[in-house]
Write a protein that holds these residues in place. Structure first.
Motif, PDB file in Angstrom:
ATOM      1  N   ASP A   1       0.865  -1.176   0.000  1.00 16.75           N
ATOM      2  CA  ASP A   1       0.000   0.000   0.000  1.00 16.75           C
ATOM      3  C   ASP A   1       0.904   1.230   0.000  1.00 16.75           C
ATOM      4  O   ASP A   1       1.321   1.717   1.053  1.00 16.75           O
ATOM      5  CB  ASP A   1      -0.881  -0.021   1.251  1.00 16.75           C
ATOM      6  N   LEU A   2       1.251   1.691  -1.188  1.00 12.07           N
ATOM      7  CA  LEU A   2       2.258   2.742  -1.319  1.00 12.07           C
ATOM      8  C   LEU A   2       1.849   4.012  -0.590  1.00 12.07           C
ATOM      9  O   LEU A   2       2.674   4.685   0.034  1.00 12.07           O
ATOM     10  CB  LEU A   2       2.510   3.034  -2.795  1.00 12.07           C
ATOM     11  N   LYS A   3       0.572   4.336  -0.647  1.00 10.38           N
ATOM     12  CA  LYS A   3       0.119   5.568   0.008  1.00 10.38           C
ATOM     13  C   LYS A   3       0.288   5.465   1.522  1.00 10.38           C
ATOM     14  O   LYS A   3       0.789   6.371   2.173  1.00 10.38           O
ATOM     15  CB  LYS A   3      -1.348   5.849  -0.343  1.00 10.38           C
ATOM     16  N   GLY A   4      -0.111   4.323   2.084  1.00 12.54           N
ATOM     17  CA  GLY A   4       0.006   4.148   3.524  1.00 12.54           C
ATOM     18  C   GLY A   4       1.449   4.206   3.993  1.00 12.54           C
ATOM     19  O   GLY A   4       1.771   4.795   5.024  1.00 12.54           O
ATOM     20  N   ILE A   5       2.345   3.594   3.226  1.00 12.05           N
ATOM     21  CA  ILE A   5       3.760   3.597   3.591  1.00 12.05           C
ATOM     22  C   ILE A   5       4.336   5.001   3.450  1.00 12.05           C
ATOM     23  O   ILE A   5       5.080   5.482   4.313  1.00 12.05           O
ATOM     24  CB  ILE A   5       4.533   2.589   2.723  1.00 12.05           C
ATOM     25  N   ALA A   6       4.016   5.643   2.341  1.00 11.02           N
ATOM     26  CA  ALA A   6       4.539   6.987   2.103  1.00 11.02           C
ATOM     27  C   ALA A   6       4.114   7.943   3.214  1.00 11.02           C
ATOM     28  O   ALA A   6       4.867   8.829   3.613  1.00 11.02           O
ATOM     29  CB  ALA A   6       4.064   7.500   0.744  1.00 11.02           C
ATOM     30  N   ASP A   7       2.917   7.740   3.754  1.00 14.10           N
ATOM     31  CA  ASP A   7       2.402   8.641   4.794  1.00 14.10           C
ATOM     32  C   ASP A   7       3.255   8.606   6.059  1.00 14.10           C
ATOM     33  O   ASP A   7       3.395   9.613   6.748  1.00 14.10           O
ATOM     34  CB  ASP A   7       0.954   8.278   5.146  1.00 14.10           C
ATOM     35  N   TYR A   8       3.804   7.414   6.398  1.00 11.76           N
ATOM     36  CA  TYR A   8       4.518   7.363   7.678  1.00 11.76           C
ATOM     37  C   TYR A   8       6.033   7.286   7.528  1.00 11.76           C
ATOM     38  O   TYR A   8       6.755   7.380   8.529  1.00 11.76           O
ATOM     39  CB  TYR A   8       3.990   6.200   8.547  1.00 11.76           C
ATOM     40  N   VAL A   9       6.544   7.169   6.291  1.00  4.68           N
ATOM     41  CA  VAL A   9       7.995   7.090   6.072  1.00  4.68           C
ATOM     42  C   VAL A   9       8.511   8.287   5.276  1.00  4.68           C
ATOM     43  O   VAL A   9       9.558   8.844   5.589  1.00  4.68           O
ATOM     44  CB  VAL A   9       8.364   5.769   5.361  1.00  4.68           C
ATOM     45  N   ALA A  10       7.768   8.690   4.248  1.00  2.00           N
ATOM     46  CA  ALA A  10       8.228   9.784   3.386  1.00  2.00           C
ATOM     47  C   ALA A  10       8.369  11.081   4.191  1.00  2.00           C
ATOM     48  O   ALA A  10       7.549  11.391   5.058  1.00  2.00           O
ATOM     49  CB  ALA A  10       7.249   9.986   2.231  1.00  2.00           C
TER      50      ALA A  10
ATOM     51  N   ILE B   1       7.522  -3.454   6.515  1.00  2.00           N
ATOM     52  CA  ILE B   1       7.234  -2.035   6.274  1.00  2.00           C
ATOM     53  C   ILE B   1       5.734  -1.809   6.143  1.00  2.00           C
ATOM     54  O   ILE B   1       5.178  -0.835   6.665  1.00  2.00           O
ATOM     55  CB  ILE B   1       7.977  -1.547   5.008  1.00  2.00           C
ATOM     56  N   GLN B   2       5.078  -2.751   5.451  1.00  2.00           N
ATOM     57  CA  GLN B   2       3.619  -2.632   5.306  1.00  2.00           C
ATOM     58  C   GLN B   2       2.929  -2.736   6.661  1.00  2.00           C
ATOM     59  O   GLN B   2       1.995  -1.982   6.968  1.00  2.00           O
ATOM     60  CB  GLN B   2       3.116  -3.740   4.383  1.00  2.00           C
ATOM     61  N   ALA B   3       3.398  -3.646   7.513  1.00  2.00           N
ATOM     62  CA  ALA B   3       2.797  -3.811   8.839  1.00  2.00           C
ATOM     63  C   ALA B   3       2.921  -2.526   9.652  1.00  2.00           C
ATOM     64  O   ALA B   3       2.017  -2.167  10.420  1.00  2.00           O
ATOM     65  CB  ALA B   3       3.452  -4.974   9.577  1.00  2.00           C
ATOM     66  N   GLY B   4       4.042  -1.830   9.478  1.00  2.00           N
ATOM     67  CA  GLY B   4       4.233  -0.569  10.179  1.00  2.00           C
ATOM     68  C   GLY B   4       3.156   0.446   9.859  1.00  2.00           C
ATOM     69  O   GLY B   4       2.790   1.291  10.695  1.00  2.00           O
ATOM     70  N   ALA B   5       2.625   0.372   8.639  1.00  2.00           N
ATOM     71  CA  ALA B   5       1.565   1.299   8.233  1.00  2.00           C
ATOM     72  C   ALA B   5       0.248   0.996   8.963  1.00  2.00           C
ATOM     73  O   ALA B   5      -0.610   1.864   9.108  1.00  2.00           O
ATOM     74  CB  ALA B   5       1.354   1.222   6.723  1.00  2.00           C
ATOM     75  N   PHE B   6       0.075  -0.272   9.422  1.00  2.00           N
ATOM     76  CA  PHE B   6      -1.163  -0.658  10.101  1.00  2.00           C
ATOM     77  C   PHE B   6      -1.097  -0.424  11.609  1.00  2.00           C
ATOM     78  O   PHE B   6      -2.065  -0.671  12.317  1.00  2.00           O
ATOM     79  CB  PHE B   6      -1.450  -2.154   9.864  1.00  2.00           C
ATOM     80  N   ALA B   7       0.048   0.017  12.104  1.00  2.00           N
ATOM     81  CA  ALA B   7       0.271   0.091  13.554  1.00  2.00           C
ATOM     82  C   ALA B   7      -0.696   1.048  14.229  1.00  2.00           C
ATOM     83  O   ALA B   7      -0.829   2.203  13.840  1.00  2.00           O
ATOM     84  CB  ALA B   7       1.710   0.521  13.821  1.00  2.00           C
ATOM     85  N   GLU B   8      -1.379   0.527  15.231  1.00  2.00           N
ATOM     86  CA  GLU B   8      -2.188   1.366  16.121  1.00  2.00           C
ATOM     87  C   GLU B   8      -1.543   1.440  17.498  1.00  2.00           C
ATOM     88  O   GLU B   8      -1.831   2.319  18.292  1.00  2.00           O
ATOM     89  CB  GLU B   8      -3.606   0.787  16.234  1.00  2.00           C
ATOM     90  N   GLY B   9      -0.656   0.455  17.775  1.00  2.00           N
ATOM     91  CA  GLY B   9       0.063   0.417  19.040  1.00  2.00           C
ATOM     92  C   GLY B   9      -0.194  -0.858  19.801  1.00  2.00           C
ATOM     93  O   GLY B   9      -1.358  -1.231  20.023  1.00  2.00           O
ATOM     94  N   GLY B  10       0.886  -1.566  20.171  1.00  2.00           N
ATOM     95  CA  GLY B  10       0.766  -2.757  21.006  1.00  2.00           C
ATOM     96  C   GLY B  10       0.599  -4.057  20.253  1.00  2.00           C
ATOM     97  O   GLY B  10       0.623  -5.133  20.856  1.00  2.00           O
ATOM     98  N   GLU B  11       0.422  -4.008  18.929  1.00  3.02           N
ATOM     99  CA  GLU B  11       0.174  -5.236  18.174  1.00  3.02           C
ATOM    100  C   GLU B  11       1.453  -6.053  17.985  1.00  3.02           C
ATOM    101  O   GLU B  11       2.559  -5.529  17.957  1.00  3.02           O
ATOM    102  CB  GLU B  11      -0.395  -4.938  16.777  1.00  3.02           C
TER     103      GLU B  11
END
Length: 605
Positions: free
Chosen positions: A267-276, A486-496
Motif C-alpha cells: 500500500d504505497l500511500k500508507g507507507i509513504a504517509d509514515y515514512v516519506a 514495512i507494510q505492517a508498520g503502516a497498520f500500527a495502532e500500538g501494542g500489536e
C-alpha cells in the motif's frame, strides 16, 4: 586471416561475380553465341556494374562485417547494396550507349549477383561455424520458445567460444510443437521435460519465460529439478525490456524461485504517509534484514535515513550501495552498540528520528545457547535502551523485528525475543509512541541461515548436513519479509504483534535435496546427506502464535495481528533487575530468570 586481406579477397570476388553475372546473362540471352555488336555493350555494362556495385558495397560497409555472425541485418544490407548499385549502373549504361540493355539480361544479372554474393558469404559462415569442435559442449534445453528463448538460443549459437550447444526447445503452445526455431526443434511441453532430458542426455535447462509470474514458474522449476540437469533461469521481464537478456544474465535457479510466491504489492500511500519526509532510523542496518529495510525504505524518500550498526564494515557496505543508487538522499551512518544506553540516548537526542525499525539482534540459536548472558544484553537490554529512547524523544512509530522462535520458545534466543516483545507492549500502554512487533520465520539467504551453508557444503563435495529428518521450518525471501514488515508498520495502532503469512512449512531435508538438485547433482549418490542431531535450543517445528493470542486480519491478506496479552509492567521491571544481576552470575541463573519471565520457555539444552 588478417582483416585487410580478407576484405580485399571479398572485394575481388564480388567484382568477379558481377562480371560473371553480366557475362552469363548475355550468354543465356543469345544461346551462348553473343553477337559481335553486343560485345561493347556487354563490356560497358559489366564495367559500370562492377564499379558502382563495388562502391555501394563499400558504402554499406559490407567488408566490415563478420559473416560468421550474419543474420537478417546482413542480408538486408547486401540486398540494398547490390540492388541500388545495379539500378544506378543500368541507368548509366543505357545513358552512355546507343542501344539499351535488354531487361531480361538486366534481371538475370541481378538474380545471379544476389545469389552468388549471398551464397559465398553464407558458405563462409557455415565453414567458420563447423570449424569449431562441439564434442565437449554441454547440451542445453530451453524452456520457452518465445522472444526471450530465441534471444538466448541465438546468442549461444553465434558464440563460437560458448561451451553450450542447443538441443531444442520446450513450449506449452501446442502450435509450436514439432516446429523448428533457429533450426532447433520444439520437442514438447513442460510435461515432457523429464523424458526429453533423459532421451537427449541434456546437461543444462534454461528457463526463458521472463514474463511468467513466480507462481507459474514454481511448478516448471519443480519438474526441472528432478531431471538431474543443472537448471538456470532468466531473471525477469524487466531485463527483457531493458535489453539485458543474454547468456550472462542467466543465473542459477534458487530456493526463492521454488517458493513460487509472487511479489507483494504494498500500500504505497500508507507507507509513504509514515515514512516519506521523515527521519527514519534502522538499527542493525548492516545485517541481512536491516540492510534490506534500508534498500526499501529509501525508495519512499525519507528526509534522513539513519543507518545504525555495531560492525563498521557492514555499515560502510550498505552506505556505499545506497549512496551510489540515491546520490541525493541524505544518509547518516552511526556506529553504535545498542547495549550502550548513553550512546543510544545521544543518537536519539541528536537526530530525533520519527520512525524506528529495530532489527539489531543476536539471532544464532546454538551460539546464544552457549552465551545466554550476551543474548540477554543485546536482545533484551539493547531493545530496552532503544525503546526507552524512542519514548523519551517522541518517536512516532517503533517497529521491532521479532521471530517465530519467540513463540513457546525452546531456545535462549527465542526467549529473549519474546521478552523484547513483552517490553515494547508494556511501553505502548504508557507512551505516545506506537510500539509494534513483526514476527516471522526464517529468511532465505540471510547470514548464518541454512541455504548458504548447504551451498558451501555442496561446493566442497559434501556431505550436506541436516539435523533431523523431520525438522520443518517456515521460509520466506528477505525482500518479501521486509516488504511485509514495512507494510505492517503502516497498520500500527500500538501494542500489536503482527504475524506474517509464511506459507507452508518446509522440511529441511527436502530443502537440502532441492539445493543439491538445483546445483546439478543427485542427492545421496553424488552428494551425500548426513543427519547430525538436533542442536542446542532447537525444536522440530516452529509456531507463529501463542495459544493465548487470538488472530485478526488486516487489510493485507498476508499480515495478521496477534491480540496483545496483559503484561504487568511493574512485575516485568522487577524481573529485569533480576536479569541484570543474573548476567554476572552463572549462565543457569540467567536461564532461571528467563524461565520465570517466559513460563512457556522450556530449556531443552
Amino acid at each position: 586471416m588478417l582483416y585487410k586481406k580478407r576484405s580485399m579477397i571479398l572485394f575481388v570476388l564480388d567484382i568477379l561475380i558481377v562480371c560473371f553475372s553480366v557475362g552469363t546473362s548475355y550468354l543465356f540471352r543469345y544461346d551462348f553465341k553473343i553477337p559481335s555488336d553486343q560485345v561493347p555493350q556487354m563490356l560497358a555494362y559489366a564495367s559500370f556494374t562492377s564499379l558502382i556495385c563495388g562502391l555501394m558495397m563499400i558504402y554499406f560497409k559490407m567488408y566490415q562485417r563478420i559473416w560468421r555472425y550474419a543474420s537478417i541485418g546482413e542480408i538486408t544490407s547486401l540486398l540494398k547494396a547490390v540492388v541500388l548499385g545495379w539500378l544506378i549502373s543500368y541507368g548509366i549504361t543505357n545513358y552512355y550507349i546507343n542501344e539499351q540493355v535488354e531487361p531480361s539480361v538486366a534481371v538475370r544479372s541481378i538474380e545471379t549477383m544476389l545469389l552468388s554474393m549471398g551464397g559465398i558469404r553464407f558458405l563462409w559462415r557455415m565453414i567458420s561455424k563447423s570449424a569449431k569442435p562441439t564434442k565437449d559442449k554441454a547440451k542445453v534445453l530451453i524452456v520457452g520458445a518465445g522472444d526471450c528463448g530465441v534471444l538466448i538460443a541465438r546468442e549461444i549459437m553465434s558464440n563460437a567460444a560458448s561451451d553450450l550447444t542447443i538441443v531444442g526447445f520446450v513450449d506449452d503452445d501446442i502450435h509450436k510443437y514439432r516446429m523448428h526455431v533457429l533450426g532447433k526443434p520444439v520437442l514438447g511441453n513442460r510435461n515432457h521435460i523429464e523424458k526429453i532430458v533423459s532421451e537427449h542426455s541434456i546437461d543444462e535447462i534454461v528457463i526463458a519465460i521472463p514474463s511468467a509470474a513466480k507462481s507459474e514458474l514454481a511448478p516448471v522449476i519443480s519438474m526441472c529439478k528432478n531431471t538431474g540437469a543443472k537448471v538456470k533461469i532468466i531473471p525477469g521481464i524487466h531485463d527483457l525490456i531493458a535489453g539485458k537478456v543474454s547468456v550472462n544474465a542467466m543465473r542459477d535457479v534458487d530456493l526463492e524461485d521454488l517458493l513460487g510466491r509472487d511479489p507483494i504489492l504494498p500500500d504505497l500511500k500508507g507507507i509513504a504517509d509514515y515514512v516519506a519526509n521523515k527521519t527514519v532510523l534502522v538499527t542493525g542496518a548492516g545485517g541481512s534484514i536491516g540492510s534490506e529495510l534500508c534498500r526499501q525504505i529509501i525508495v519512499f524518500r525519507p528526509t534522513t535515513l539513519l543507518l545504525l550498526g555495531h560492525g563498521e564494515n557492514s555499515i560502510y557496505s550498505i552506505e556505499m550501495e545506497l549512496r551510489s543508487r540515491f546520490p541525493d538522499q541524505k544518509i547518516e551512518t552511526i556506529i553504535a552498540d545498542i547495549q550502550d544506553r548513553s550512546r543510544i540516548d545521544d543518537v536519539f537526542r541528536r537526530f530525533r528520528p520519527n520512525v524506528v525499525f529495530h532489527a539489531a539482534a543476536h539471532k544464532h540459536v546454538p551460539l546464544m545457547e552457549r552465551n545466554p548472558a550476551e543474548a540477554v544484553k543485546n536482545n533484551v537490554f539493547g531493545t530496552k535502551n532503544v525503546a526507552d529512547a524512542a519514548d523519551k524523544y517522541g518517536v512516532e512509530r517503533f517497529v521491532l523485528i521479532s521471530s517465530d522462535k519467540a513463540v513457546n520458545p525452546s531456545s535462549i534466543m527465542g526467549a529473549t525475543k519474546r521478552i523484547a516483545e513483552m517490553y515494547i507492549q508494556t511501553m505502548d500502554k504508557q507512551s505516545n509512541t506506537k510500539y509494534v512487533a513483526v514476527r516471522f520465520g526464517n529468511v532465505l539467504g540471510s547470514r548464518g541461515s541454512v541455504i548458504p551453508r548447504f551451498k558451501q557444503q555442496i561446493a566442497s563435495g559434501g556431505p550436506v548436513t541436516v539435523t533431523h529428518p523431520e525438522m520443518v521450518r517456515f521460509f520466506m525471501t528477505i525482500p518479501e519479509a521486509v516488504q511485509l514488515v514495512i507494510q505492517a508498520g503502516a497498520f500500527a495502532e500500538g501494542g500489536e504483534i503482527f504475524v506474517l503469512d509464511m506459507g507452508q512449512p518446509v522440511k529441511i531435508i527436502e530443502l537440502a535435496e532441492d539445493v543439491i538438485r538445483l546445483s546439478g547433482f543427485e542427492p545421496y549418490t553424488e552428494i551425500p546427506i548426513e543427519f547430525t542431531g538436533i542442536r542446542e535450543g532447537e525444536k522440530l517445528y516452529e509456531e507463529l502464535l501463542l495459544d493465548e493470542e487470538a488472530i485478526a486480519k488486516t487489510k493485507h491478506n498476508r499480515i495478521f495481528i496477534g491480540k496483545p496479552l496483559g503484561i504487568n509492567r511493574v512485575e516485568l521491571e522487577l524481573q529485569f533487575k533480576r536479569l541484570e544481576k543474573a548476567i554476572i552470575d552463572e549462565k543457569d541463573a540467567v536461564r532461571d530468570v528467563i524461565e520465570y519471565i517466559v513460563p512457556l520457555y522450556k530449556d531443552v539444552s
